[in-house]
Write an enzyme that holds these catalytic residues in place. Structure first.
Site, short mmCIF file in Angstrom:
data_model
loop_
_atom_site.label_atom_id
_atom_site.label_comp_id
_atom_site.label_asym_id
_atom_site.label_seq_id
_atom_site.Cartn_x
_atom_site.Cartn_y
_atom_site.Cartn_z
CG ASP A 1 -34.11 -15.26 46.02
OD1 ASP A 1 -35.18 -15.44 45.12
OD2 ASP A 1 -33.00 -14.68 45.33
N GLY B 1 -27.22 -10.67 38.16
CA GLY B 1 -26.69 -11.56 38.88
C GLY B 1 -26.96 -12.81 38.05
#
Length: 392
Positions: free
Chosen positions: A143, A204
């Site tokens: 990621d 997030g």
């Protein structure tokens, strides 16, 4: 696995066959399932509904039973490879990797740096191996890879260089799979704008400055805890304040880590009411000042980051909203954009209100900066990266 949701997708010959989004919905759980039948003209079917906490926790059996009922797969052996998003600090995780004994060992080592995020990923890997068999081919999709080339001035913390090198303490950035999918999506329909700010807003939150298709700075750092205010995460805070809190609250590193990741952010600012912007907007409309303050701070911190990246990029051609909140909350998009008039940002309120959970340009005709909602397609990118890794 996400911070407040779980997403799965099944692909065959590069095409999505089924997609599952399991998430928290107003203090309960819900699901969205998208099924594609490429043998018919009406290929896409979308189902939504409530989900039990048991099915949310035991998501793999739920997933498989749903696929079996839909006659998509009949046996776990029909799955040939699995790709999973890996959110982990460290140079080792800046690229995709085969999940073998060495990879899992590295995950456990990295768990000391970011235990709350890696614990969920390690557990998911173990569940996948147990369900599909230990011989299933699995690849960890980084990621952070999208941010690998950010310049040193964005990457480094102001700590001694030997310490940074020895312990690999750098700003790695996250949400890279989402960002890469957005860039690809834009490139399919037009020439990519030179200066883009992407606001990935969900459980997030990260804001990223993209120049000529590459990340040059991003708000998340060594872990996904750094940056703007998030649902439960504190975001940027004076390290001196953290040290002081650990003393007065008598919290060791483990307790403080849990506190900053789970009990702060919107949850903390709202007095423990909720980390969910939907709940907070409702509370604000009822006159709750804590909810209003939480939403104001949330929007303000995002505005400040966008302003900073206007400097980093030398201007902004486009602001993109993605992620669960960015794609669905027209109220939050307006709240953020209303504070960016100095950049020539102007939102079309009617179009913005009608754009929920779908792609669309929401800026007004006279806006100097194009404002766009782009649904992130992490699964498509995960699938492509997974197949590429195994040369499929």
């Amino acid at each position: 696995p996400g911070s407040a949701s779980k997403k799965y997708a099944v692909y065959e010959d590069g095409k999505e066959v089924s997609f599952f989004h399991l998430e928290t919905c107003m203090n309960s759980f819900c699901f969205t399932v998208r099924t594609n039948d490429y043998s018919t003209d009406q290929s896409e079917k979308i189902e939504k509904g409530d989900l039990s906490s048991k099915d949310f926790d035991k998501s793999l059996p739920y997933l498989f039973n749903s696929l079996k009922i839909k006659n998509i797969i009949n046996s776990p052996e029909e799955i040939s490879v699995i790709g999973i998003r890996i959110v982990a600090p460290g140079l080792f995780f800046q690229k995709n990797g085969l999940i073998d004994k060495e990879y899992i060992k590295k995950l456990y080592e990295a768990k000391k740096k970011a235990p709350l995020h890696l614990e969920a990923e390690i557990e998911e890997i173990e569940r996948l191996r147990k369900f599909f068999g230990k011989n299933i081919k699995m690849v960890g999709i980084s990621d952070s890879a999208f941010h690998t080339d950010i310049p040193e001035k964005s990457r480094m913390y102001a700590i001694p260089l030997d310490i940074a090198k020895k312990y690999e303490i750098y700003r790695y950035g996250y949400h890279g799979i989402s960002l890469r999918s957005i860039v690809k999506k834009i490139q399919l329909k037009e020439i990519l704008p030179e200066k883009i700010v992407v606001c990935h807003i969900g459980g997030g939150v990260s804001i990223t400055a993209i120049k000529d298709g590459k990340s040059i700075d991003t708000s998340m750092g060594f872990t996904p805890l750094e940056g703007v205010v998030m649902a439960n995460r504190v975001g940027d805070i004076d390290s001196g304040a953290v040290i002081y809190m650990s003393e007065v609250l008598r919290m060791g590193p483990k307790e403080m880590r849990q506190y900053l990741n789970k009990e702060c952010g919107l949850m903390g600012l709202s007095g423990g009411k909720s980390p969910d912007v939907r709940d907070l907007f409702k509370l604000e409309s009822e006159g709750n000042n804590d909810a209003k303050l939480a939403l104001d701070i949330y929007a303000y911190r995002i505005q400040k980051q966008i302003g900073a990246y206007a400097v980093a990029l030398g201007g902004i051609d486009r602001i993109i909203f993605s992620g669960t909140v960015g794609e669905r909350s027209f109220k939050m998009r307006k709240r953020i954009c209303d504070g960016l008039n100095f950049l020539g940002v102007s939102i079309d309120e009617n179009i913005n209100n009608a754009t929920e959970g779908k792609d669309g340009v929401v800026s007004s005709i006279d806006s100097k900066v194009k404002i766009e909602v782009v649904e992130t397609d992490e699964m498509k990118d995960l699938s492509a990266e997974t197949c590429s890794f195994f040369n499929f």
